[in-house]
Design an enzyme around this catalytic site. Sequence first.
Site, PDB file in Angstrom:
ATOM      1  N   LYS A   1     -40.249  16.566 -29.859  1.00 58.28           N
ATOM      2  CA  LYS A   1     -39.524  15.755 -28.876  1.00 58.28           C
ATOM      3  C   LYS A   1     -39.416  14.312 -29.377  1.00 58.28           C
ATOM      4  CE  LYS A   1     -39.344  14.550 -23.978  1.00 58.28           C
ATOM      5  NZ  LYS A   1     -37.874  14.668 -23.988  1.00 58.28           N
TER       6      LYS A   1
ATOM      7  N   HIS B   1     -44.971  18.317 -23.758  1.00 62.19           N
ATOM      8  CA  HIS B   1     -43.778  18.821 -24.443  1.00 62.19           C
ATOM      9  C   HIS B   1     -44.104  19.254 -25.863  1.00 62.19           C
ATOM     10  CE1 HIS B   1     -41.603  16.939 -21.102  1.00 62.19           C
ATOM     11  NE2 HIS B   1     -40.571  17.689 -21.451  1.00 62.19           N
TER      12      HIS B   1
HETATM   13  P1  NAD Z   1     -32.807  19.261 -31.370  1.00 59.64           P
HETATM   14  O1  NAD Z   1     -33.296  18.249 -32.351  1.00 59.64           O
HETATM   15  O2  NAD Z   1     -33.216  20.681 -31.525  1.00 59.64           O
HETATM   16  O3  NAD Z   1     -31.197  19.249 -31.349  1.00 59.64           O
HETATM   17  C1  NAD Z   1     -30.427  18.075 -31.459  1.00 59.64           C
HETATM   18  C2  NAD Z   1     -29.155  18.452 -32.217  1.00 59.64           C
HETATM   19  O4  NAD Z   1     -28.250  17.334 -32.188  1.00 59.64           O
HETATM   20  C3  NAD Z   1     -29.431  18.756 -33.703  1.00 59.64           C
HETATM   21  O5  NAD Z   1     -28.911  20.043 -34.031  1.00 59.64           O
HETATM   22  C4  NAD Z   1     -28.684  17.636 -34.429  1.00 59.64           C
HETATM   23  O6  NAD Z   1     -28.122  18.054 -35.679  1.00 59.64           O
HETATM   24  C5  NAD Z   1     -27.595  17.306 -33.429  1.00 59.64           C
HETATM   25  N1  NAD Z   1     -26.981  16.000 -33.656  1.00 59.64           N
HETATM   26  C6  NAD Z   1     -27.522  14.911 -34.265  1.00 59.64           C
HETATM   27  N2  NAD Z   1     -26.609  13.924 -34.333  1.00 59.64           N
HETATM   28  C7  NAD Z   1     -25.499  14.389 -33.722  1.00 59.64           C
HETATM   29  C8  NAD Z   1     -24.229  13.833 -33.482  1.00 59.64           C
HETATM   30  N3  NAD Z   1     -23.930  12.575 -33.864  1.00 59.64           N
HETATM   31  N4  NAD Z   1     -23.303  14.577 -32.853  1.00 59.64           N
HETATM   32  C9  NAD Z   1     -23.577  15.840 -32.469  1.00 59.64           C
HETATM   33  N5  NAD Z   1     -24.775  16.436 -32.667  1.00 59.64           N
HETATM   34  C10 NAD Z   1     -25.717  15.709 -33.299  1.00 59.64           C
HETATM   35  O7  NAD Z   1     -33.218  18.699 -29.947  1.00 59.64           O
HETATM   36  P2  NAD Z   1     -33.337  19.525 -28.579  1.00 59.64           P
HETATM   37  O8  NAD Z   1     -34.739  20.021 -28.412  1.00 59.64           O
HETATM   38  O9  NAD Z   1     -32.207  20.484 -28.452  1.00 59.64           O
HETATM   39  O10 NAD Z   1     -33.198  18.335 -27.522  1.00 59.64           O
HETATM   40  C11 NAD Z   1     -31.996  17.574 -27.470  1.00 59.64           C
HETATM   41  C12 NAD Z   1     -32.088  16.569 -26.332  1.00 59.64           C
HETATM   42  O11 NAD Z   1     -32.107  17.274 -25.082  1.00 59.64           O
HETATM   43  C13 NAD Z   1     -33.349  15.691 -26.342  1.00 59.64           C
HETATM   44  O12 NAD Z   1     -33.006  14.381 -25.955  1.00 59.64           O
HETATM   45  C14 NAD Z   1     -34.229  16.333 -25.286  1.00 59.64           C
HETATM   46  O13 NAD Z   1     -35.133  15.420 -24.694  1.00 59.64           O
HETATM   47  C15 NAD Z   1     -33.191  16.783 -24.303  1.00 59.64           C
HETATM   48  N6  NAD Z   1     -33.584  17.845 -23.366  1.00 59.64           N
HETATM   49  C16 NAD Z   1     -33.124  17.720 -22.107  1.00 59.64           C
HETATM   50  C17 NAD Z   1     -33.396  18.695 -21.171  1.00 59.64           C
HETATM   51  C18 NAD Z   1     -32.843  18.536 -19.785  1.00 59.64           C
HETATM   52  O14 NAD Z   1     -33.042  19.425 -18.939  1.00 59.64           O
HETATM   53  N7  NAD Z   1     -32.125  17.448 -19.498  1.00 59.64           N
HETATM   54  C19 NAD Z   1     -34.162  19.810 -21.527  1.00 59.64           C
HETATM   55  C20 NAD Z   1     -34.602  19.930 -22.821  1.00 59.64           C
HETATM   56  C21 NAD Z   1     -34.300  18.941 -23.759  1.00 59.64           C
END
Ligand code: NAD
Length: 240
Positions: free
Chosen positions: A132, A128
């Site tokens: 992450k 990844h």
């Molecule tokens: P990222 O850090 O780019 O985005 C996370 C966002 O959440 C940020 O913009 C942050 O400001 C916001 N945030 C923080 N606290 C918050 C709150 N209390 N309320 C609302 N928003 C808040 O991360 P990302 O790369 O977008 O990944 C996010 C999650 O998704 C991770 O856990 C990752 O592992 C997961 N993910 C899952 C899949 C899937 O298919 N299930 C795929 C990719 C990523």
Amino acid sequence: MITVLVSGAAGRMGSEVVRAVSAEDDLRLVAAVDPAHAGEQVQDAPGLYFTHPSVVAGNIETALTRGVHCVVGTTGLPMPTLEDLAARARDGACLFVAPNFAIGAVLMMRFAAEAARFMPHVEIVELHHDRKADAPSGTALRTAGLIAAARDHVPEGPGRETEIADGARGALVDGVTIHSVRLPGLVAHQEVLFGGQGQTLSLRHDSIDRTSFMPGVILAVRKVTGRSGLIVGLERLMEE
Ligand code: NAD
């Protein structure tokens, strides 16, 4: 018309979800929430959550206790926490969680479980991007769980090697060794490697960009409104 709130809307996944939801005729984006955009209300809409493991449980609780269906992509939440959250849902709200929304990754996990029945020696390499938050990935944990359920015994590992550097042999989850690679340039990738007498089998999935997750996310948003309770895994919705 299904109304949708996206939590974590400014993140890498959240911003892609905002674009994908906005492009669908039967979905209406009513709120896009991120700490930088505080003040929105979670009300009468399925909530989509791609935030951070440290905040997602609180967000889910806020939504579920108000009867709002949740589609969650944030990884790293243990099953007992999910069960506890789902038990607090009001008005038949559904908590849907997918460790991976990419259809190809779901198939890779399914094929891995099938292969493990006949080739029980297996290790997982998940790769990844370097931002992450959790390791191993939710997909790797889920794959290990599916393999453990599918194979009838855990083969003995080599067990003779000396680990010269800590972690050289990876982490053991459900009897399956997982190696986590974190590098800039990567998105989300996983290889499941099986070994047998005189042969190996490799199952590999690559999410080349984050649009790969969007068909699965949209499918979940459409299907979750007719469900209730805790549902884990996109495969639970794909064939219904
Ligand atoms: P990222 O850090 O780019 O985005 C996370 C966002 O959440 C940020 O913009 C942050 O400001 C916001 N945030 C923080 N606290 C918050 C709150 N209390 N309320 C609302 N928003 C808040 O991360 P990302 O790369 O977008 O990944 C996010 C999650 O998704 C991770 O856990 C990752 O592992 C997961 N993910 C899952 C899949 C899937 O298919 N299930 C795929 C990719 C990523």
